[in-house]
Design an enzyme around this catalytic site. Structure first.
Site, short mmCIF file in Angstrom:
data_model
loop_
_atom_site.label_atom_id
_atom_site.label_comp_id
_atom_site.label_asym_id
_atom_site.label_seq_id
_atom_site.Cartn_x
_atom_site.Cartn_y
_atom_site.Cartn_z
N LYS A 14 0.83 -1.21 0.00
CA LYS A 14 0.00 0.00 0.00
C LYS A 14 0.87 1.26 0.00
CE LYS A 14 -2.03 -1.14 3.88
NZ LYS A 14 -1.31 -2.41 4.17
N ARG A 89 -9.56 0.86 8.92
CA ARG A 89 -9.16 -0.51 9.25
C ARG A 89 -10.24 -1.25 10.01
NH1 ARG A 89 -3.24 0.51 9.14
NH2 ARG A 89 -2.08 -1.38 9.56
N ARG A 128 11.70 -5.26 4.97
CA ARG A 128 11.38 -3.85 4.68
C ARG A 128 12.32 -2.87 5.38
NH1 ARG A 128 5.32 -1.86 5.27
NH2 ARG A 128 5.43 -2.80 7.34
N ARG A 162 11.29 -0.70 10.97
CA ARG A 162 10.23 -0.52 11.96
C ARG A 162 10.34 -1.55 13.07
NH1 ARG A 162 4.82 0.09 8.46
NH2 ARG A 162 4.00 -0.96 10.31
N ARG A 173 -0.64 -8.63 13.69
CA ARG A 173 -1.15 -7.66 12.72
C ARG A 173 -2.03 -8.35 11.68
NH1 ARG A 173 4.46 -5.31 11.20
NH2 ARG A 173 3.43 -3.97 9.70
#
Ligand code: ADP
Ligand code: AMP
Length: 222
Positions: A14, A89, A128, A162, A173
């Site tokens: 996203k 969400r 990431r 992160r 998550r």
């Protein structure tokens, strides 16, 4: 003015696609995750309330994120349109968004769902990292900087990872995604706003598909 939502599990792409849409069409990327991380870093009251919840991979309260978005959407840079990345969400957030857009005489043009197999998400999340200076996103496996250690976009040499990008938190998550967020796919389908793209393709191919969808929505200019 074009206002869209990007929907998909953590690691679907996203943020990557939102940045590209923003560069190409001048729409503003509104990432509640980025805003919350900024609040945590700044030590604001919202940040203090959100920090541990985010570290556990759970969802921050609807009240907090709706408040953040409601305020942000009023800013002048949102006039040309915005890309919601990571919001809504929950169904309560989606309903609140409907109400607040109506109250501001704004609307949603479309929702783009990025579909990715669950098994692919672990590698995407674990690999990431982002440029600390400009926020450009990278991946150890799928998108390394052209020159090792140097950001393609701004030449920055510092990168960050992160705290919640680990396999254990990803599980929480994902659970939150399936329990709370996945119902939004049906919700937006029923409203006639849903467009799905194959997020398993490489980044450029996903962008091409996203562009094709944007071309079918009113108001987006090349
Ligand atoms: P999200 O915002 O949905 O959590 P990101 O855009 O941050 O996801 O992407 C998660 C990771 O996967 C990043 O490291 C990014 O570089 C990488 N990535 C994004 N899209 C793809 C893709 N189509 N194929 C492979 N890796 C991707
Ligand atoms: P993201 O950057 O979108 O992966 O979000 C990181 C974390 O921020 C999530 O795991 C949640 O804890 C929190 N968060 C971001 N957006 C929302 C939202 N719309 N509702 C609730 N929590 C959110």
């Amino acid at each position: 003015m074009t206002n869209i939502i990007l929907l998909g599990p953590p690691g679907a792409g996203k943020g990557t696609q939102a940045r590209r849409i923003s560069e190409r069409h001048g729409l503003v990327q509104l990432s509640t995750g980025d805003m919350l991380r900024a609040a945590v870093a700044a030590g604001t009251e919202v940040g203090l309330r959100a920090k541990e919840v985010m570290e556990r991979g759970e969802l921050v309260s609807d009240e907090i994120v709706i408040g953040i978005i409601s305020e942000r959407i009023d800013a002048p840079d949102c006039e040309k349109g915005f890309i919601l990345d990571g919001f809504p969400r929950t169904l309560a957030q989606a309903d609140a968004l409907d109400r607040l857009l109506a109250a501001k005489s704004k609307w949603l043009d479309g929702v783009i769902e990025i579909r990715v197999d669950d098994e692919a998400l672990v590698a995407r999340i674990a690999g990431r990292f982002t440029c600390a200076k400009c926020g450009e996103g990278y991946n150890d496996t799928f998108k390394r900087p052209k020159v090792d250690g140097v950001c393609d976009k701004c030449g920055g040499t510092e990168f960050s990872r992160r705290a919640d990008d680990n396999e254990e938190t990803l599980r929480a998550r994902l659970l939150a995604y399936y329990k709370e967020t996945a119902p939004l796919i049906g919700y937006y389908y029923a409203k006639g706003l849903l467009h799905s793209v194959d997020g398993m393709a490489d980044i450029d191919a996903v962008s091409a598909e996203v562009e094709r969808v944007l071309g079918t929505l009113a108001g987006v200019s090349g």
